[in-house]
Design a protein around this motif. Structure first.
Motif, PDB file in Angstrom:
ATOM      1  N   GLN A 195       0.828  -1.205   0.000  1.00  0.00           N
ATOM      2  CA  GLN A 195       0.000   0.000   0.000  1.00  0.00           C
ATOM      3  C   GLN A 195       0.862   1.256   0.000  1.00  0.00           C
ATOM      4  N   ALA A 196       1.943   1.229   0.765  1.00  0.00           N
ATOM      5  CA  ALA A 196       2.862   2.380   0.776  1.00  0.00           C
ATOM      6  C   ALA A 196       3.486   2.574  -0.603  1.00  0.00           C
ATOM      7  N   VAL A 197       3.880   1.472  -1.234  1.00  0.00           N
ATOM      8  CA  VAL A 197       4.460   1.545  -2.574  1.00  0.00           C
ATOM      9  C   VAL A 197       3.444   2.096  -3.571  1.00  0.00           C
ATOM     10  N   MET A 198       2.192   1.649  -3.464  1.00  0.00           N
ATOM     11  CA  MET A 198       1.134   2.120  -4.361  1.00  0.00           C
ATOM     12  C   MET A 198       0.966   3.626  -4.260  1.00  0.00           C
ATOM     13  N   PHE A 199       0.844   4.116  -3.024  1.00  0.00           N
ATOM     14  CA  PHE A 199       0.599   5.551  -2.838  1.00  0.00           C
ATOM     15  C   PHE A 199       1.791   6.381  -3.291  1.00  0.00           C
ATOM     16  N   LEU A 200       3.001   5.960  -2.924  1.00  0.00           N
ATOM     17  CA  LEU A 200       4.188   6.720  -3.300  1.00  0.00           C
ATOM     18  C   LEU A 200       4.402   6.690  -4.812  1.00  0.00           C
ATOM     19  N   SER A 201       4.113   5.545  -5.433  1.00  0.00           N
ATOM     20  CA  SER A 201       4.265   5.447  -6.888  1.00  0.00           C
ATOM     21  C   SER A 201       3.297   6.391  -7.595  1.00  0.00           C
ATOM     22  N   ALA A 202       2.035   6.366  -7.167  1.00  0.00           N
ATOM     23  CA  ALA A 202       1.040   7.239  -7.788  1.00  0.00           C
ATOM     24  C   ALA A 202       1.397   8.703  -7.582  1.00  0.00           C
TER      25      ALA A 202
END
Length: 289
Positions: free
Chosen positions: A140-147
């Protein structure tokens, strides 16, 4: 702390909706086409990510491959489906888009079946982080930071690059842009490539989050993205971003407090109806270009 975790989860899902919705907004803002087949591009990218990752054993190969294929698919859709219809009423392009979405979804179903696919065992998908007493999934952290990184980079690209300036000029006045030497057809291709790449990124990340892909997975996300661009004001990128994040947070809290009345996916429809009743012009006044 519990409510903070709900808000963070909402922002994570909202960032995925933002990737989808801003891609749709790009296409609508420039060409006035409601690109319903965007959902099929999302699903296609998710399938490519799973297949290539499982075949090579590397997500670092599967994820970029799926985004590149999504971008190429967007350009092909523009050239083969929408460009021949530019002289027709917008409703014709919309009908063609719906037909294309059904075609791609059924093609995926015929080739890969109805049961769907999953990534091979990847324990890191389930790792968590403890941040100030708040537990959040690593993915989830990766998803948000990527977006966040992708959307920020795109904003800088649009604001300061020559291509971004040409894009904004074409959006504001296509005839004037052409007279100054801007290749409008190339801008349209770039528009579809970027918008479809955003859908590809969202498809990969959602596939990782669910560890499962199936032929109709783009339908729900696609209708939410359509709802978001209406919430934010058609053609308004700032509104699409705000609407996406608000919808994600509303869904996150709604699954807790409205679970006996509405399911998660119905909340988007309710938000859309409420905004259309109270602010039919959208949540954000300023039209973004």
């Amino acid at each position: 702390m519990y409510y903070l975790e709900l808000a963070v989860q909402g922002l994570v899902f909202g960032s995925m909706y933002a990737l989808m919705a801003i891609g749709l907004t790009l296409i609508y803002g420039l060409m006035r086409i409601l690109h319903v087949a965007h959902a099929a591009v999302f699903a296609t990218a998710a399938y490519v990510a799973v297949i290539v990752t499982n075949a090579t054993g590397s997500l670092w190969i599967g994820a970029p491959a799926s985004v590149v294929i999504a971008a190429c698919a967007g350009v092909l859709i523009n050239r083969l489906v929408y460009q021949p219809l530019t002289s027709r009423p917008p409703l014709v392009a919309l009908i063609a888009s719906v037909g294309l979405m059904i075609f791609i979804e059924d093609a995926i179903r015929i080739v890969f079946g109805n049961l769907g696919l999953s990534f091979d065992d990847n324990p890191w998908l389930y790792e968590t982080l403890d941040i100030g007493g708040m537990t959040i999934g690593l993915l989830q952290a990766v998803m948000f930071l990527s977006a966040t990184a992708i959307l920020t980079g795109f904003a800088v690209f649009v604001a300061f690059s020559r291509t971004g300036i040409a894009w904004r000029a074409t959006l504001a006045n296509p005839q004037m842009a052409t007279s100054f030497g801007v290749d409008v057809a190339r801008v349209h291709d770039l528009n579809f490539a970027i918008g479809s790449a955003f859908a590809g990124v969202a498809g990969v990340l959602i596939a990782l989050l669910n560890n499962y892909v199936e032929p109709g997975m783009g339908m729900v996300v696609g209708y939410k993205a359509l709802a978001v661009i209406v919430l934010g004001g058609l053609g308004n990128m700032a509104g699409a971003l705000v609407g996406s994040l608000l919808l994600g947070v509303a869904e996150s809290f709604g699954t807790i407090f409205l679970t006996d009345v509405l399911d998660r996916d119905a909340i988007a429809a309710v938000c859309l109806v409420v905004v259309l009743m109270l602010r039919p012009q959208g949540l954000v006044w300023r039209r973004a270009v």
